[in-house]
Design a protein around this motif. Structure first.
Motif, mmCIF file in Angstrom:
data_model
loop_
_atom_site.group_PDB
_atom_site.id
_atom_site.type_symbol
_atom_site.label_atom_id
_atom_site.label_comp_id
_atom_site.label_asym_id
_atom_site.label_seq_id
_atom_site.Cartn_x
_atom_site.Cartn_y
_atom_site.Cartn_z
ATOM 1 N N SER A 181 0.854 -1.191 0.001
ATOM 2 C CA SER A 181 -0.009 -0.114 0.046
ATOM 3 C C SER A 181 0.965 1.244 -0.010
ATOM 4 O O SER A 181 2.239 1.351 0.401
ATOM 5 N N GLY A 182 0.355 2.208 -0.490
ATOM 6 C CA GLY A 182 1.013 3.571 -0.466
ATOM 7 C C GLY A 182 0.084 4.935 -0.549
ATOM 8 O O GLY A 182 -1.168 4.629 -1.294
ATOM 9 N N GLY A 183 0.506 5.794 -0.347
ATOM 10 C CA GLY A 183 -0.271 7.036 -0.604
ATOM 11 C C GLY A 183 0.021 7.998 -1.476
ATOM 12 O O GLY A 183 0.718 7.422 -2.354
ATOM 13 N N PHE A 184 -0.914 8.624 -2.111
ATOM 14 C CA PHE A 184 -0.892 9.705 -3.238
ATOM 15 C C PHE A 184 0.411 10.057 -3.536
ATOM 16 O O PHE A 184 1.189 9.849 -4.345
ATOM 17 N N GLY A 185 0.985 10.674 -2.410
ATOM 18 C CA GLY A 185 2.443 11.258 -2.353
ATOM 19 C C GLY A 185 3.485 10.525 -2.948
ATOM 20 O O GLY A 185 4.628 10.764 -3.652
ATOM 21 N N GLU A 186 3.528 9.277 -2.425
ATOM 22 C CA GLU A 186 4.618 8.205 -2.897
ATOM 23 C C GLU A 186 4.617 7.838 -4.390
ATOM 24 O O GLU A 186 5.749 7.724 -4.779
ATOM 25 N N PHE A 187 3.328 8.217 -5.214
ATOM 26 C CA PHE A 187 3.430 7.806 -6.672
ATOM 27 C C PHE A 187 3.163 9.067 -7.437
ATOM 28 O O PHE A 187 3.089 8.877 -8.626
ATOM 29 N N ALA A 188 2.953 10.016 -6.735
ATOM 30 C CA ALA A 188 2.539 11.386 -7.493
ATOM 31 C C ALA A 188 3.700 11.881 -8.723
ATOM 32 O O ALA A 188 3.423 11.967 -9.771
ATOM 33 N N ALA A 189 5.095 11.715 -8.187
ATOM 34 C CA ALA A 189 6.148 11.961 -8.962
ATOM 35 C C ALA A 189 6.238 10.888 -10.214
ATOM 36 O O ALA A 189 6.390 11.222 -11.213
ATOM 37 N N LYS A 190 6.215 9.749 -9.820
ATOM 38 C CA LYS A 190 6.156 8.488 -10.684
ATOM 39 C C LYS A 190 5.004 8.625 -11.600
ATOM 40 O O LYS A 190 5.342 8.080 -12.783
ATOM 41 N N ALA A 191 3.911 9.073 -11.375
ATOM 42 C CA ALA A 191 2.811 8.994 -12.496
ATOM 43 C C ALA A 191 3.118 10.004 -13.399
ATOM 44 O O ALA A 191 2.298 9.754 -14.508
ATOM 45 N N VAL A 192 3.873 11.172 -13.305
ATOM 46 C CA VAL A 192 4.223 11.853 -14.249
ATOM 47 C C VAL A 192 4.698 11.039 -15.641
ATOM 48 O O VAL A 192 4.507 11.668 -16.925
ATOM 49 N N SER A 193 5.268 9.963 -15.424
ATOM 50 C CA SER A 193 5.921 9.244 -16.738
ATOM 51 C C SER A 193 4.743 8.156 -17.376
ATOM 52 O O SER A 193 5.073 7.836 -18.398
ATOM 53 N N ILE A 194 3.544 8.238 -16.573
ATOM 54 C CA ILE A 194 2.724 7.407 -17.209
ATOM 55 C C ILE A 194 1.967 8.231 -18.233
ATOM 56 O O ILE A 194 1.540 9.240 -18.119
ATOM 57 N N ALA A 195 1.568 7.233 -19.410
ATOM 58 C CA ALA A 195 0.660 7.985 -20.448
ATOM 59 C C ALA A 195 -0.690 8.545 -20.022
ATOM 60 O O ALA A 195 -1.262 7.673 -19.257
ATOM 61 N N VAL A 196 -1.037 9.619 -20.259
ATOM 62 C CA VAL A 196 -2.597 9.889 -19.800
ATOM 63 C C VAL A 196 -3.434 9.291 -20.616
ATOM 64 O O VAL A 196 -3.332 9.017 -21.918
ATOM 65 N N PRO A 197 -4.161 8.721 -20.022
ATOM 66 C CA PRO A 197 -5.403 7.813 -20.795
ATOM 67 C C PRO A 197 -6.258 8.656 -21.501
ATOM 68 O O PRO A 197 -6.680 9.772 -21.282
ATOM 69 N N THR A 198 -6.445 8.237 -22.703
ATOM 70 C CA THR A 198 -7.265 8.887 -23.575
ATOM 71 C C THR A 198 -8.805 8.642 -23.584
ATOM 72 O O THR A 198 -9.390 9.645 -24.009
ATOM 73 N N ASP A 199 -9.216 7.643 -22.861
ATOM 74 C CA ASP A 199 -10.576 7.274 -22.761
ATOM 75 C C ASP A 199 -10.862 7.118 -21.229
ATOM 76 O O ASP A 199 -10.528 6.206 -20.630
ATOM 77 N N VAL A 200 -11.003 7.967 -20.583
ATOM 78 C CA VAL A 200 -11.342 8.228 -18.893
ATOM 79 C C VAL A 200 -12.644 7.720 -18.661
ATOM 80 O O VAL A 200 -13.879 8.059 -19.039
ATOM 81 N N LYS A 201 -12.823 6.717 -17.789
ATOM 82 C CA LYS A 201 -13.762 5.843 -17.404
ATOM 83 C C LYS A 201 -14.334 6.713 -15.922
ATOM 84 O O LYS A 201 -13.617 6.473 -15.098
ATOM 85 N N LEU A 202 -15.541 7.180 -16.119
ATOM 86 C CA LEU A 202 -16.019 7.911 -14.759
ATOM 87 C C LEU A 202 -17.093 6.868 -14.128
ATOM 88 O O LEU A 202 -17.383 5.765 -14.701
ATOM 89 N N LYS A 203 -16.972 7.226 -12.765
ATOM 90 C CA LYS A 203 -17.513 6.235 -11.958
ATOM 91 C C LYS A 203 -19.366 6.175 -12.079
ATOM 92 O O LYS A 203 -19.759 7.163 -12.611
ATOM 93 N N GLN A 204 -20.006 5.168 -11.989
ATOM 94 C CA GLN A 204 -21.380 4.993 -11.891
ATOM 95 C C GLN A 204 -21.832 5.580 -10.693
ATOM 96 O O GLN A 204 -21.364 5.575 -9.698
ATOM 97 N N PRO A 205 -23.093 6.163 -10.983
ATOM 98 C CA PRO A 205 -23.879 6.752 -9.600
ATOM 99 C C PRO A 205 -23.807 5.920 -8.447
ATOM 100 O O PRO A 205 -23.665 6.190 -7.129
ATOM 101 N N SER A 206 -23.925 4.574 -8.887
ATOM 102 C CA SER A 206 -24.229 3.631 -7.521
ATOM 103 C C SER A 206 -22.676 3.559 -6.663
ATOM 104 O O SER A 206 -22.605 3.105 -5.642
ATOM 105 N N ASP A 207 -21.450 3.943 -7.465
ATOM 106 C CA ASP A 207 -20.305 3.701 -6.778
ATOM 107 C C ASP A 207 -20.048 5.149 -6.009
ATOM 108 O O ASP A 207 -18.882 5.138 -5.390
ATOM 109 N N TRP A 208 -20.681 6.472 -6.256
ATOM 110 C CA TRP A 208 -20.368 7.619 -5.369
ATOM 111 C C TRP A 208 -20.349 7.454 -4.022
ATOM 112 O O TRP A 208 -21.343 6.831 -3.397
ATOM 113 N N LYS A 209 -19.380 7.991 -3.511
ATOM 114 C CA LYS A 209 -19.464 8.236 -1.897
ATOM 115 C C LYS A 209 -19.548 9.836 -1.424
ATOM 116 O O LYS A 209 -19.979 10.158 -0.619
ATOM 117 N N LEU A 210 -19.047 10.590 -2.481
ATOM 118 C CA LEU A 210 -19.107 11.987 -2.150
ATOM 119 C C LEU A 210 -20.234 12.904 -2.859
ATOM 120 O O LEU A 210 -20.998 13.514 -2.260
#
Length: 738
Positions: A181-210
């Motif tokens: 496990s790890g927090g966002f901060g641990e992977f934030a800098a590493k994520a820069v090298s990841i290709a930005v997704p071209t087709d972003v999948k959004l949550k379904q309303p049934s999965d919303w928490k906020l």
């Protein structure tokens, strides 16, 4: 000069989604973390006439950043003035990101129209208004959050050597069944090298928490409550000077000459300078500037000044209302023919005064020229692109060298959405006049705000209704007389065939099935500066229509709720909220002796609100509003608690305006100066308010303004039952004391 592109701005739409093909998600390194946001194409890649320049992505602008400590910062395209836009946008990002709500921060962003432009305004300017913040942000901010989440997950999967689909994210922590496990901060800098997704999948309303969580509290509640929230009035910079303004006592006047010799002798006064908007007294503190202002004498050139008082203006409006309208906004059927053969014809005239915005924090702005030629401006930037352009022109620096610090403000209600820059350009003018030798804060006093501001226009409505022998409303006519808000602004192109849509909104789109109706408009020319005011045209059109409709229902011998429902489609949004409000207020149940009810329903900014007000007679010829039950359909409620708060606040705001507020002029000079003569609602006059939100899967529509229009007519209709007197001239204090 205003930017040419603003001459073709589209009016706000309730629900506008951006073309998926126009947005390009992007990411950049941000210190020890990552920034995710958008580039926006000028034209659709599918356009056959597309040129290389048109398809070129504009400069990247972040929507969300995540630093090495895991802190999530949302860059809001919408301005926060108490309406909760920051909280709503933070909710959209945090939901898709699965962030820890306690780590969320929001800052105002500016400087890139393609990325931050308000989609509801066509994307051609960055602006906050028309209750469009959530409609404009709904898709793109969720996408930014979802993209950032996907990149963090991909970075963690690569680090751990596992399948990304096996990783879960909750409260800012990424976890794998293996125990890693790890927090966002641990992977934030590493994520820069990841290709930005071209087709972003959004949550379904049934999965919303906020999203839609009624128990979610504002991320900024604590600092608003403990006084640590920072506003423009709190800005402190090394060497900061404070300037106060002397504005012309009559609108349209200009300074002919001034004597500042006595003012310059006041301890702490640094300078007294002239600007195109008046005389500025500059001091090393507010008190010195105010004392210096008292010692300045000014001779004004009033050749072009407005010298009429409101009594004369309103008298002229009444005369115009009796004549044929200059322009027609709606013309269905043949109203005149139906009036000629109607069994009953009713007529009434309604009058509405000028109103001040009266925000808690009077206008202010800070300007500083840096050594590298960058002009920095702190302020409530409701129209940031406009202020950036105008400030650059005044300071003679390129617009890209104007850096805006978007500050939160203690209210606006439309007051800071001005196309001439107002207090922002005053700050730049004053700083320039003293040679940019020090940063300058221009701080208006309450008197400046009341007497040199912009106002909700004054209006007169002349209405006529015809009933047939069966008590059905068969003809309706409304002639509206008043100033145009859009004329002589970048929105002037929206005035079509003599009709300013802000003058007739709420009148030319009545939801009731009235077969023959006309709505006419006569636009007046007065020197009093006017501006949109919370809920704009619906502030007066809803009052006139819904109050007069009660008179018509009484003439027809019908119950006011039943009469309205008879003219609405049973499953329409108006009918649904009206039935819900009536049910929750127990409309059909008798009230205790001394209590009286009134009802109203109105649509504004894509939302529909019905309100039932309960009042009592106060024994002095007036009334006290005891209870208000509101039902609202605003599409999907992103933050139900915030929706409820905005409706409650709108009711208080609207009630304040109808009971006692008015701006009057004598010989062209504003009579009111502070809250002793312009009297907002006191806390002991605020009624008990109940808000019921319709569950909806539709995209979010406006909520900052729609609570205002129904309260006036609902209370007026209840007051008639309590006092036996129709209130047709606002404020109530003027009618009831007549």
């Amino acid at each position: 000069m205003l930017p040419k592109l603003m001459q073709t701005i589209a009016l706000p739409a309730a629900r506008v989604e951006a073309s998926r093909r126009q947005f390009l998600l992007g990411a950049l390194a941000a210190g020890t973390g990552i920034a995710v946001g958008f580039r926006l194409l000028s034209a659709s890649p599918a356009a056959a006439s597309e040129t290389a320049e048109e398809s070129r992505p504009h400069a990247f602008s972040p929507y969300v950043t995540i630093d090495g400590e895991g802190k999530v910062t949302v860059l809001s395209s919408q301005f926060e003035m108490g309406q909760g836009s920051y909280n709503g946008i933070a909710t959209l990002v945090a939901e898709e990101l699965d962030a820890d709500w306690s780590t969320i921060e929001v800052k105002g962003a500016a400087g890139n129209i393609p990325a931050y432009g308000n989609i509801a305004f066509g994307g051609t300017l960055q602006a906050t208004g028309g209750s469009t913040s959530m409609a404009s942000s709904w898709e793109r901010y969720r996408k930014a959050g979802a993209a950032a989440r996907a990149m963090l997950v991909a970075a963690a999967a690569a680090e751990w050597g596992v399948d990304a689909t096996e990783i879960t994210v909750e409260n800012g922590v990424l976890s794998h069944p293996s125990g890693k496990s790890g927090g966002f901060g641990e992977f934030a800098a590493k994520a820069v090298s990841i290709a930005v997704p071209t087709d972003v999948k959004l949550k379904q309303p049934s999965d919303w928490k906020l999203i839609g969580n009624a128990g979610l509290k504002r991320f900024d509640s604590a600092r608003k409550a403990n006084g640590t929230e920072q506003y423009t009035i709190d800005v402190k910079l090394p060497g900061l000077l404070t300037a106060v303004m002397i504005h012309p006592p009559r609108f349209g006047a200009k300074a002919k000459s001034f004597d500042a010799s006595a003012a310059r002798a006041v301890k702490g006064v640094i300078d007294v300078v002239e600007t195109p908007r008046g005389i500025a007294v500059v001091g090393d503190n507010m008190w010195a500037a105010l004392k210096g202002r008292e010692a300045v004498t000014v001779e004004w050139d009033e050749t072009a000044a407005e010298k009429r008082g409101t009594a004369g203006l309103m008298s002229a409006y009444r005369d115009l209302a009796k004549k044929t309208p200059v322009a027609i906004a709606r013309n269905d059927g043949d109203a005149e023919a139906q009036f000629a053969k109607a069994a009953k014809v009713l007529e009434a005239s309604f009058e509405f005064p000028y109103l001040a915005h009266a925000a808690m924090e009077p206008l202010n702005a800070v300007a500083r020229m840096d050594n590298d030629g960058t002009l920095e401006i702190w302020g409530g930037h409701q129209f940031p692109d406009v202020y950036q352009r105008l400030s650059g022109e005044i300071a003679r620096v390129p617009a890209e060298k104007v850096r805006l610090h978007v500050m939160k403000t203690g209210g606006s209600f439309g007051r800071r959405a001005v196309f001439d820059g107002d207090v922002v350009v005053e700050a730049v003018y004053v700083a320039k006049a003293i040679g940019f030798r020090a940063p300058v804060k221009v701080q208006w006093t309450r008197e400046n705000d009341m007497q040199a501001g912009r106002y909700r226009p004054a209006y007169v409505h002349s209405l006529k209704a015809g009933l047939d022998e069966g008590g059905r409303l068969v003809a309706w006519h409304n002639h509206i007389v008043g100033q145009s808000i859009m004329a002589k602004t970048a929105f002037e192109g929206m005035v079509q065939n003599g009709v300013d849509p802000t003058s007739v909104e709420g009148a030319n789109n009545l939801p009731y099935a009235i077969p023959n109706q006309t709505v006419g408009l006569t636009t007046t020319d007065a020197g009093v500066p006017v501006l949109w005011w919370r809920s704009v045209g619906s502030t007066h059109t809803a009052f006139a229509a819904e109050t007069f409709l009660d008179e018509v229902a009484e003439a027809a011998g019908r119950d006011p709720v039943e009469f309205r429902l008879s003219m609405l489609e049973p499953e329409s949004r108006h009918a649904i909220v009206l039935r819900l409000a009536a049910e929750k207020a127990e409309w059909e149940k008798p009230l205790p002796q001394g209590r009286f009810r009134g009802v109203a329903v109105a649509e504004s900014f894509g939302s529909v609100v019905a309100q039932i007000a309960e009042v009592s007679a106060d024994g002095n010829g007036g009334i006290k509003v005891e209870r208000v039950v509101a039902a609202v359909d605003c599409g999907l409620a992103i933050n139900p608690d915030q929706v409820r708060a905005q409706v409650e606040g709108g009711i208080g705001f609207g009630l304040s305006a109808i009971l006692d507020e008015e701006i009057t002029l004598t010989d062209g000079k504003v009579d009111q100066g502070n809250f002793d003569t312009y009297t907002p609602l006191r806390i002991d006059a605020m009624p008990k308010v109940e808000v019921h939100i319709i569950a909806s899967a539709n995209p979010p529509s406006g909520i900052g303004e729609p609570g205002v229009p129904p309260i006036g007519p609902a209370v007026a209709n209840a007051a008639y039952r309590a006092l036996g007197k129709r209130i047709r001239v606002l404020p109530f204090a003027r009618s009831l004391n007549a």
